[in-house]
Design a protein around this motif. Structure first.
Motif, PDB file in Angstrom:
ATOM      1  N   VAL A 104       0.628  -1.476  -0.149  1.00 24.10           N
ATOM      2  CA  VAL A 104       0.346   0.468  -0.230  1.00 24.10           C
ATOM      3  C   VAL A 104       1.014   0.945  -0.263  1.00 24.10           C
ATOM      4  N   VAL A 105       1.663   0.899   0.702  1.00 24.33           N
ATOM      5  CA  VAL A 105       2.797   2.302   1.121  1.00 24.33           C
ATOM      6  C   VAL A 105       3.581   2.951   0.125  1.00 24.33           C
ATOM      7  N   LYS A 106       4.353   1.369  -0.347  1.00 20.80           N
ATOM      8  CA  LYS A 106       5.622   1.738  -1.014  1.00 20.80           C
ATOM      9  C   LYS A 106       4.978   2.633  -2.751  1.00 20.80           C
ATOM     10  N   PRO A 107       4.381   1.923  -2.785  1.00 19.02           N
ATOM     11  CA  PRO A 107       3.491   2.304  -4.488  1.00 19.02           C
ATOM     12  C   PRO A 107       3.389   3.870  -4.483  1.00 19.02           C
ATOM     13  N   SER A 108       2.469   4.469  -3.723  1.00 17.20           N
ATOM     14  CA  SER A 108       1.677   4.941  -3.580  1.00 17.20           C
ATOM     15  C   SER A 108       1.696   6.225  -2.809  1.00 17.20           C
ATOM     16  N   ALA A 162       3.920   7.734  15.725  1.00 15.95           N
ATOM     17  CA  ALA A 162       4.164   6.023  15.405  1.00 15.95           C
ATOM     18  C   ALA A 162       2.346   5.802  15.587  1.00 15.95           C
ATOM     19  N   ILE A 163       1.758   6.764  16.703  1.00 12.64           N
ATOM     20  CA  ILE A 163       0.125   6.489  16.335  1.00 12.64           C
ATOM     21  C   ILE A 163      -0.634   6.285  14.830  1.00 12.64           C
ATOM     22  N   VAL A 164      -0.265   7.692  13.947  1.00 15.00           N
ATOM     23  CA  VAL A 164      -0.290   8.107  12.978  1.00 15.00           C
ATOM     24  C   VAL A 164      -0.686   7.128  11.613  1.00 15.00           C
ATOM     25  N   THR A 165       0.794   6.328  12.123  1.00 15.39           N
ATOM     26  CA  THR A 165       0.655   5.702  10.888  1.00 15.39           C
ATOM     27  C   THR A 165       0.783   4.193  11.790  1.00 15.39           C
ATOM     28  N   LEU A 166       0.287   4.092  12.864  1.00 13.89           N
ATOM     29  CA  LEU A 166      -1.042   2.719  13.306  1.00 13.89           C
ATOM     30  C   LEU A 166      -1.850   3.146  12.773  1.00 13.89           C
ATOM     31  N   ARG A 167      -2.811   3.961  12.858  1.00 15.32           N
ATOM     32  CA  ARG A 167      -4.249   4.448  12.951  1.00 15.32           C
ATOM     33  C   ARG A 167      -4.218   3.815  11.356  1.00 15.32           C
ATOM     34  N   VAL A 168      -3.424   5.029  10.831  1.00 15.73           N
ATOM     35  CA  VAL A 168      -3.521   4.210   9.107  1.00 15.73           C
ATOM     36  C   VAL A 168      -3.901   3.625   8.735  1.00 15.73           C
ATOM     37  N   ALA A 169      -3.027   2.847   9.581  1.00 16.42           N
ATOM     38  CA  ALA A 169      -2.438   0.821   8.604  1.00 16.42           C
ATOM     39  C   ALA A 169      -3.782  -0.006   9.348  1.00 16.42           C
ATOM     40  N   LEU A 170      -4.072   0.794  10.481  1.00 22.28           N
ATOM     41  CA  LEU A 170      -5.614  -0.564  10.564  1.00 22.28           C
ATOM     42  C   LEU A 170      -6.684  -0.278   9.820  1.00 22.28           C
ATOM     43  N   GLY A 171      -6.371   1.344   9.505  1.00 19.45           N
ATOM     44  CA  GLY A 171      -7.774   1.416   8.463  1.00 19.45           C
ATOM     45  C   GLY A 171      -8.293   0.963   7.437  1.00 19.45           C
ATOM     46  N   ILE A 172      -6.616   0.517   6.621  1.00 19.71           N
ATOM     47  CA  ILE A 172      -6.234  -0.380   5.927  1.00 19.71           C
ATOM     48  C   ILE A 172      -7.137  -1.601   6.283  1.00 19.71           C
ATOM     49  N   ALA A 173      -6.595  -2.429   6.984  1.00 22.89           N
ATOM     50  CA  ALA A 173      -6.908  -3.547   7.852  1.00 22.89           C
ATOM     51  C   ALA A 173      -8.364  -4.414   8.452  1.00 22.89           C
ATOM     52  N   VAL A 174      -8.861  -2.801   8.007  1.00 23.87           N
ATOM     53  CA  VAL A 174     -10.190  -2.650   8.682  1.00 23.87           C
ATOM     54  C   VAL A 174     -11.012  -3.341   6.829  1.00 23.87           C
TER      55      VAL A 174
END
Length: 181
Positions: A104-108, A162-174
């Motif tokens: 998700v992150v690397k290509p975008s 760090a929390i923003v990074t986790l929040r963005v990643a968990l949004g994708i997990a959902v």
């Protein structure tokens, strides 16, 4: 037998036949799941989650008694009826964060932004929360980690990132139905 009219025979119901029929378990309807006893003596309850990638996905719950698995099956059926996804893959947060970074992150994003996310995952998120199963991660776990980062002397600015990074990643997990809110 009871004779009602000449030539017609009515069967009288036998009380033993009624009793044995009522002791039998009824067949479960479509969408109600399956409950069965395994060859190893344990009971299993299975629920169909539909087709994904051309294969039927099932979630199976195990227990020592029929009642135990039935009690596990009821909330699962309730979730399916409400449209809440039931998780079938047990993935750790660290594994998911690696997948999220590469897919998700690397290509975008720009390379410097990718390095920013990668460093926060590598330094702050994976060491403390990486072994935690994704579906078992709770807000209390995250808060505990935030408190530990504060005690270790990390700046509030770095903690926020760090929390923003986790929040963005968990949004994708959902979004990918690997976790739910």
């Amino acid at each position: 037998r009871i004779m009602s009219k000449p030539g017609q025979v009515q069967k009288q119901s036998d009380p033993q036949v009624k009793e044995s029929k009522s002791k039998r378990r009824r067949k479960r309807g479509q969408g109600e799941g399956s409950i069965y006893k395994r060859t190893d003596g344990r009971w299993a309850a299975a629920i169909n989650l539909g087709y994904q990638d051309g294969k039927l996905k099932r979630k199976i719950y195990y227990g020592k008694t029929r009642e135990e698995v039935q009690n596990k099956l009821i909330p699962a059926l309730d979730k399916v009826q409400k449209g809440i996804p039931i998780l079938t893959d047990a993935k750790q947060l660290g594994e998911f964060l690696d997948t999220w970074l590469t897919d998700v992150v690397k290509p975008s994003v720009r390379p410097k932004t990718y390095c920013f996310y990668h460093d926060h995952v590598r330094l702050h998120l994976k060491p403390a929360l990486g072994k935690k199963r994704l579906e078992k991660l709770t807000p209390a776990d995250v808060q505990k980690h935030v408190n530990e980062m504060l005690k270790s002397g990390l700046s509030p600015h770095s903690i926020r990132h760090a929390i923003v990074t986790l929040r963005v990643a968990l949004g994708i997990a959902v979004k990918w139905q690997l976790a739910y809110r």
